[in-house]
Design an enzyme around this catalytic site. Sequence first.
Site, short mmCIF file in Angstrom:
data_model
loop_
_atom_site.label_atom_id
_atom_site.label_comp_id
_atom_site.label_asym_id
_atom_site.label_seq_id
_atom_site.Cartn_x
_atom_site.Cartn_y
_atom_site.Cartn_z
N VAL A 71 3.78 -1.33 3.72
CA VAL A 71 3.33 0.05 3.47
C VAL A 71 4.52 0.90 3.05
O VAL A 71 5.58 0.86 3.68
CB VAL A 71 2.67 0.66 4.73
CG1 VAL A 71 2.38 2.14 4.52
CG2 VAL A 71 1.38 -0.09 5.07
N LYS A 72 4.34 1.64 1.97
CA LYS A 72 5.34 2.62 1.53
C LYS A 72 4.87 4.00 1.95
O LYS A 72 3.78 4.43 1.59
CB LYS A 72 5.52 2.56 0.02
CG LYS A 72 6.47 3.60 -0.54
CD LYS A 72 6.62 3.46 -2.04
CE LYS A 72 7.47 4.58 -2.63
NZ LYS A 72 7.64 4.44 -4.11
N SER A 73 5.68 4.68 2.73
CA SER A 73 5.31 5.99 3.24
C SER A 73 6.53 6.89 3.22
O SER A 73 7.51 6.60 2.52
CB SER A 73 4.73 5.86 4.65
OG SER A 73 4.20 7.09 5.10
N GLY A 102 0.84 -1.19 0.00
CA GLY A 102 0.00 0.00 0.00
C GLY A 102 0.88 1.24 0.00
O GLY A 102 1.76 1.39 0.86
#
Length: 293
Positions: free
Chosen positions: A204-206, A174
Amino acid sequence: MADNIGNKAAHDYHLDVPVAQEGFYVKGAAHCDFGMKSRLARMFDPKSGNTVMLAFDHGYIMGPTAGLERIDLVIPPLAPYVNVLMGTKGVFRSCISPAAPVAKCVRVTYDSTVLYDDMSNGGGIACDMENALRMDAACVAVQTFIGAPGESRSLELLCRTADAGTRYGMPTLGVVAVGKQMERTEKFFLLATRVLAENGANVVKSYYCDGFERVAAACPVPIVIAGGKKLPELDALEMAYKAIQEGAHGVDMGRNIFQSDCPAGMAQAIGKVVHEGYTPKQAFEVYETVKHG
């Protein structure tokens, strides 16, 4: 009922208590099926537990991007220095050898191009699960727009992709998009990363931010940080180092590698930070050695 100020009460992140892994080294994946774990093991190094991803999917909304005019010449030589290549189905099939010894993360959603002020207004499935499986992808990536007009649509795409991924043993990455008007604060990233994990994202890529250690602690799956815009090499290495020290399990850099004046040196330097705990100064020496070698 929950409200948008509920985070005021969120304060006990138990930063001194490690997450129990229960037999598998990737955070949050202990109870996943064999195929899911097998693909996650392609992405995350078993010794460090971390990953270096190289994103080159910028053209899906930007067209030819500086440094990516000829993907077939730029990206393949960097594959030996990273764990994962992140791109689109069209570019993988046309520019990347199937024999490349690297995991592949396929972006499976499309969005409005940069010709629109708000790219969250458009979006849908660009690559279905069967297609991703035929490409032998290790992961599929879904862009989400928390706090933007396209939030609901993007979360539906994430949920549907995560459900299909669970069915076929395919991890879902995500991606937290940050638009021009969206805040880049601890409060926002606490919300966005947790929402993606709660809706089924396996990774998760943030973005890195002040207070990142709490963001990482509150997210039950691995966070890999985006590199964002091009920074001076030492600054990019410092950002990666701080993120790993504060709980990230990798980086997904694009412009900070392929727009560097020595992409191979930068990819190797990032790997030293992510997998071997090199300080920014030590890693910068690796970059300089490759550059002038």
